[in-house]
Scaffold this active site. Sequence first.
Site, short mmCIF file in Angstrom:
data_model
loop_
_atom_site.label_atom_id
_atom_site.label_comp_id
_atom_site.label_asym_id
_atom_site.label_seq_id
_atom_site.Cartn_x
_atom_site.Cartn_y
_atom_site.Cartn_z
N ILE A 36 62.32 65.25 52.66
CA ILE A 36 63.53 66.48 52.45
C ILE A 36 62.83 67.72 51.50
CG2 ILE A 36 64.48 64.97 50.85
CD1 ILE A 36 67.36 65.48 52.75
N HIS A 110 57.61 52.61 53.93
CA HIS A 110 57.37 54.26 54.12
C HIS A 110 55.80 54.75 53.42
CE1 HIS A 110 59.58 54.90 50.33
NE2 HIS A 110 59.00 56.16 50.30
P1 AMP Z 1 59.01 57.31 47.68
O1 AMP Z 1 58.95 57.12 46.33
O2 AMP Z 1 57.83 57.09 48.26
O3 AMP Z 1 60.52 55.56 47.29
O4 AMP Z 1 59.64 58.49 47.80
C1 AMP Z 1 60.43 58.10 48.82
C2 AMP Z 1 60.50 60.23 49.64
O5 AMP Z 1 61.94 60.26 50.43
C3 AMP Z 1 60.97 60.70 48.56
O6 AMP Z 1 59.27 61.66 48.21
C4 AMP Z 1 62.31 61.85 49.10
O7 AMP Z 1 61.83 63.60 48.58
C5 AMP Z 1 62.84 61.44 50.72
N1 AMP Z 1 63.48 61.43 51.00
C6 AMP Z 1 64.21 61.49 50.33
N2 AMP Z 1 65.41 61.16 50.71
C7 AMP Z 1 64.98 61.73 51.93
C8 AMP Z 1 66.08 62.54 53.30
N3 AMP Z 1 67.09 61.99 53.89
N4 AMP Z 1 65.12 62.76 54.47
C9 AMP Z 1 64.23 62.85 54.52
N5 AMP Z 1 63.14 62.42 53.28
C10 AMP Z 1 63.44 62.29 52.33
#
Ligand code: AMP
Length: 128
Positions: A36, A110
């Site tokens: 996002i 992820h």
């Molecule tokens: P991390 O710090 O590795 O846990 O990264 C989490 C990622 O999830 C970040 O890059 C956010 O921008 C992404 N993120 C959070 N909410 C969403 C969402 N609803 N859809 C897509 N990506 C998301």
Amino acid sequence: MTYSYDPGNVFARILRGEIPSRTVLETDHSLAFHDIAPQAPCHVLVIPKGAYVNADHFAAEASAEEIVDFTRAIGAVCRALGVAPGEGGDGYRLIANSGRDAVQEVPHYHVHILGGRPLSRMLPPMGG
Ligand code: AMP
């Protein structure tokens, strides 16, 4: 080993269809969708459909089928995005933040796929 999974996390909600996402690829055990808040022209997240908190949880408890599916999904997304060097792409970086020191924000395993521009070195040197 004990892992505690929070079913209210945002990626669990995406998997349940409670909030939208821009799907890139869906397989039996994995889902890939656009981040996002992209940090590169290509920024896609690949998640297992199973309830795994982080990389070590997935490695310890996922089935061989899930692990193969997830690994192949990452490769398929890299090829679909045109960043796979094996198919003439300019490359990509995989990142799997796990736990506090890595600043993992979403507690569902992820892998980030980042590409589409030159990426800086992984981390600044220690003490630099
Ligand atoms: P991390 O710090 O590795 O846990 O990264 C989490 C990622 O999830 C970040 O890059 C956010 O921008 C992404 N993120 C959070 N909410 C969403 C969402 N609803 N859809 C897509 N990506 C998301």
